[in-house]
Design an enzyme around this catalytic site. Structure first.
Site, mmCIF file in Angstrom:
data_model
loop_
_atom_site.group_PDB
_atom_site.id
_atom_site.type_symbol
_atom_site.label_atom_id
_atom_site.label_comp_id
_atom_site.label_asym_id
_atom_site.label_seq_id
_atom_site.Cartn_x
_atom_site.Cartn_y
_atom_site.Cartn_z
ATOM 1 N N HIS A 222 75.145 57.027 98.196
ATOM 2 C CA HIS A 222 75.277 57.975 97.070
ATOM 3 C C HIS A 222 74.350 59.170 97.225
ATOM 4 O O HIS A 222 73.391 59.137 97.993
ATOM 5 C CB HIS A 222 75.021 57.288 95.728
ATOM 6 N N HIS B 43 68.133 63.121 95.461
ATOM 7 C CA HIS B 43 67.918 62.286 96.645
ATOM 8 C C HIS B 43 69.262 61.920 97.271
ATOM 9 O O HIS B 43 70.305 62.119 96.670
ATOM 10 C CB HIS B 43 67.135 61.006 96.296
ATOM 11 N N GLU C 89 66.421 57.644 99.851
ATOM 12 C CA GLU C 89 66.439 56.255 99.382
ATOM 13 C C GLU C 89 67.170 55.415 100.411
ATOM 14 O O GLU C 89 68.169 55.863 100.990
ATOM 15 C CB GLU C 89 67.173 56.170 98.036
HETATM 16 C C1 LIG Z 1 66.282 53.189 91.578
HETATM 17 C C2 LIG Z 1 67.463 53.418 90.760
HETATM 18 C C3 LIG Z 1 68.416 54.411 91.372
HETATM 19 C C4 LIG Z 1 69.126 53.782 92.567
HETATM 20 O O1 LIG Z 1 69.752 54.521 93.338
HETATM 21 O O2 LIG Z 1 69.105 52.526 92.646
HETATM 22 C C5 LIG Z 1 67.686 55.682 91.778
HETATM 23 O O3 LIG Z 1 67.854 56.247 92.830
HETATM 24 S S1 LIG Z 1 66.563 56.254 90.623
HETATM 25 C C6 LIG Z 1 65.765 57.651 91.385
HETATM 26 C C7 LIG Z 1 64.488 57.917 90.648
HETATM 27 N N1 LIG Z 1 63.381 57.200 91.283
HETATM 28 C C8 LIG Z 1 62.639 57.812 92.227
HETATM 29 O O4 LIG Z 1 62.836 58.955 92.570
HETATM 30 C C9 LIG Z 1 61.526 56.958 92.826
HETATM 31 C C10 LIG Z 1 60.929 57.654 94.034
HETATM 32 N N2 LIG Z 1 60.354 58.932 93.660
HETATM 33 C C11 LIG Z 1 58.980 59.094 93.564
HETATM 34 O O5 LIG Z 1 58.199 58.194 93.804
HETATM 35 C C12 LIG Z 1 58.500 60.469 93.122
HETATM 36 O O6 LIG Z 1 59.571 61.169 92.500
HETATM 37 C C13 LIG Z 1 57.962 61.350 94.308
HETATM 38 C C14 LIG Z 1 56.763 60.656 94.940
HETATM 39 C C15 LIG Z 1 59.039 61.597 95.337
HETATM 40 C C16 LIG Z 1 57.539 62.671 93.730
HETATM 41 O O7 LIG Z 1 56.660 62.374 92.689
HETATM 42 P P1 LIG Z 1 56.224 63.523 91.649
HETATM 43 O O8 LIG Z 1 57.431 64.322 91.263
HETATM 44 O O9 LIG Z 1 55.447 62.916 90.544
HETATM 45 O O10 LIG Z 1 55.216 64.323 92.532
HETATM 46 P P2 LIG Z 1 55.130 65.848 92.815
HETATM 47 O O11 LIG Z 1 55.843 66.647 91.793
HETATM 48 O O12 LIG Z 1 53.693 66.135 93.037
HETATM 49 O O13 LIG Z 1 55.920 65.974 94.203
HETATM 50 C C17 LIG Z 1 55.229 65.745 95.419
HETATM 51 C C18 LIG Z 1 55.953 66.590 96.444
HETATM 52 O O14 LIG Z 1 57.285 66.055 96.584
HETATM 53 C C19 LIG Z 1 58.223 67.057 96.238
HETATM 54 N N3 LIG Z 1 59.322 66.388 95.563
HETATM 55 C C20 LIG Z 1 59.268 65.717 94.394
HETATM 56 N N4 LIG Z 1 60.496 65.218 94.094
HETATM 57 C C21 LIG Z 1 61.309 65.611 95.106
HETATM 58 C C22 LIG Z 1 62.702 65.432 95.396
HETATM 59 N N5 LIG Z 1 63.490 64.717 94.566
HETATM 60 N N6 LIG Z 1 63.221 65.963 96.525
HETATM 61 C C23 LIG Z 1 62.421 66.678 97.379
HETATM 62 N N7 LIG Z 1 61.090 66.897 97.185
HETATM 63 C C24 LIG Z 1 60.564 66.354 96.052
HETATM 64 C C25 LIG Z 1 57.505 68.047 95.347
HETATM 65 O O15 LIG Z 1 58.124 69.305 95.400
HETATM 66 C C26 LIG Z 1 56.138 68.038 95.987
HETATM 67 O O16 LIG Z 1 56.186 68.821 97.157
HETATM 68 P P3 LIG Z 1 54.951 69.774 97.516
HETATM 69 O O17 LIG Z 1 55.380 70.495 98.756
HETATM 70 O O18 LIG Z 1 53.775 68.829 97.702
HETATM 71 O O19 LIG Z 1 54.793 70.667 96.312
HETATM 72 CO CO LIG Z 2 69.626 56.410 94.002
#
Ligand SMILES: CC[C@H](C(=O)O)C(=O)SCCNC(=O)CCNC(=O)[C@H](O)C(C)(C)COP(=O)(O)OP(=O)(O)OC[C@H]1O[C@@H](n2cnc3c(N)ncnc32)[C@H](O)[C@@H]1OP(=O)(O)O
Ligand SMILES: [Co+2]
Length: 139
Positions: A8, A81, A130
Site C-alpha cells: 500500500h 509512506h 514500512e
Molecule cells: C501501523 C498502521 C498502518 C499500517 O500500515 O499498518 C500505518 O502505516 S500507520 C503509519 C503511521 N505510523 C508511523 O508513521 C510510524 C513510523 N513513523 C515514525 O516513527 C515517525 O513519523 C518518524 C520517525 C518517521 C518521524 O517522526 P516525527 O514526525 O515526530 O519527526 P520529525 O518531524 O522530526 O521528522 C524527522 C525527519 O523525518 C522527516 N519525516 C517525517 N515524517 C516523514 C515522512 N512521512 N516521509 C518522509 N520524511 C518524513 C522529517 O521531515 C524530518 O526530516 P529532517 O530532514 O530531519 O527535517
Molecule cells: Co501503512
C-alpha cells in the site's frame, strides 16, 4: 531479505471522510473499505483498493499520533509512506540492522493484522518505508 509487492501507499489526511469523497468523485474509486480505528498505532485507517495495491488513508487517532507532526507540516495531508511486503519480518529487521539501517521500534501488528516495522526516512532517500510480513491471503 527479499523485497516483495507494494502492499500500500500510506496517505495522511486530516479527514478520511473527505479523502474518500475525493477518491470516489475524482478517481472513480469503488472498492472503499469501512474506516476503522487502530489506537495502538495512533491512527484511523481506511483502505481503498486498486487492482494491484491499496491506498491506505490514515487520520490521527489523537494528538499523540505519529502522523500529527506530519500533518502540522502538511495541513492538507499527502503521501506519507510506502509499504512493501517481506516474507519474514524478523529476518528483515535483523538484516537491516546489520546493514546499519534505523529500524523504528519493534515489530508490531499493523492494519493488515501482520507484523510491521518502519525504516527511518534518512535511510531511504527521504521516504518513510514500512515493511510488513506478507499476509497469508496474499492481500
Ligand atoms: C501501523 C498502521 C498502518 C499500517 O500500515 O499498518 C500505518 O502505516 S500507520 C503509519 C503511521 N505510523 C508511523 O508513521 C510510524 C513510523 N513513523 C515514525 O516513527 C515517525 O513519523 C518518524 C520517525 C518517521 C518521524 O517522526 P516525527 O514526525 O515526530 O519527526 P520529525 O518531524 O522530526 O521528522 C524527522 C525527519 O523525518 C522527516 N519525516 C517525517 N515524517 C516523514 C515522512 N512521512 N516521509 C518522509 N520524511 C518524513 C522529517 O521531515 C524530518 O526530516 P529532517 O530532514 O530531519 O527535517
Ligand atoms: Co501503512
Amino acid at each position: 531479505m527479499t523485497l516483495g509487492r507494494l502492499n500500500h501507499v500510506g496517505v495522511a489526511t486530516p479527514s478520511i471522510a473527505a479523502s474518500i469523497e475525493t477518491y470516489r468523485s475524482l478517481l472513480g474509486a469503488t472498492a472503499i473499505g469501512e474506516p476503522f480505528d487502530l489506537p495502538t498505532q495512533g491512527v484511523k485507517v481506511c483502505f481503498i483498493d486498486a487492482p494491484n495495491t491499496q491506498i491506505e488513508l490514515i487520520e490521527p487517532y489523537d494528538d499523540a499520533s505519529p502522523i500529527a507532526g506530519f500533518l502540522r507540516k502538511n495541513p492538507a495531508g499527502g503521501q506519507h509512506h510506502v509499504c512493501f511486503e517481506v516474507p519474514d519480518i524478523d529476518a528483515a529487521v535483523a538484516e537491516l540492522k546489520a546493514k546499519g539501517a534505523t529500524v523504528l521500534g519493534e515489530p508490531r501488528i499493523g492494519a493488515h493484522g501482520t507484523p510491521i516495522i518502519f525504516l527511518h526516512p534518512r535511510d531511504m532517500g527521504g521516504m518513510l518505508v514500512e515493511l510488513m510480513e506478507s499476509p497469508g491471503d496474499g492481500h
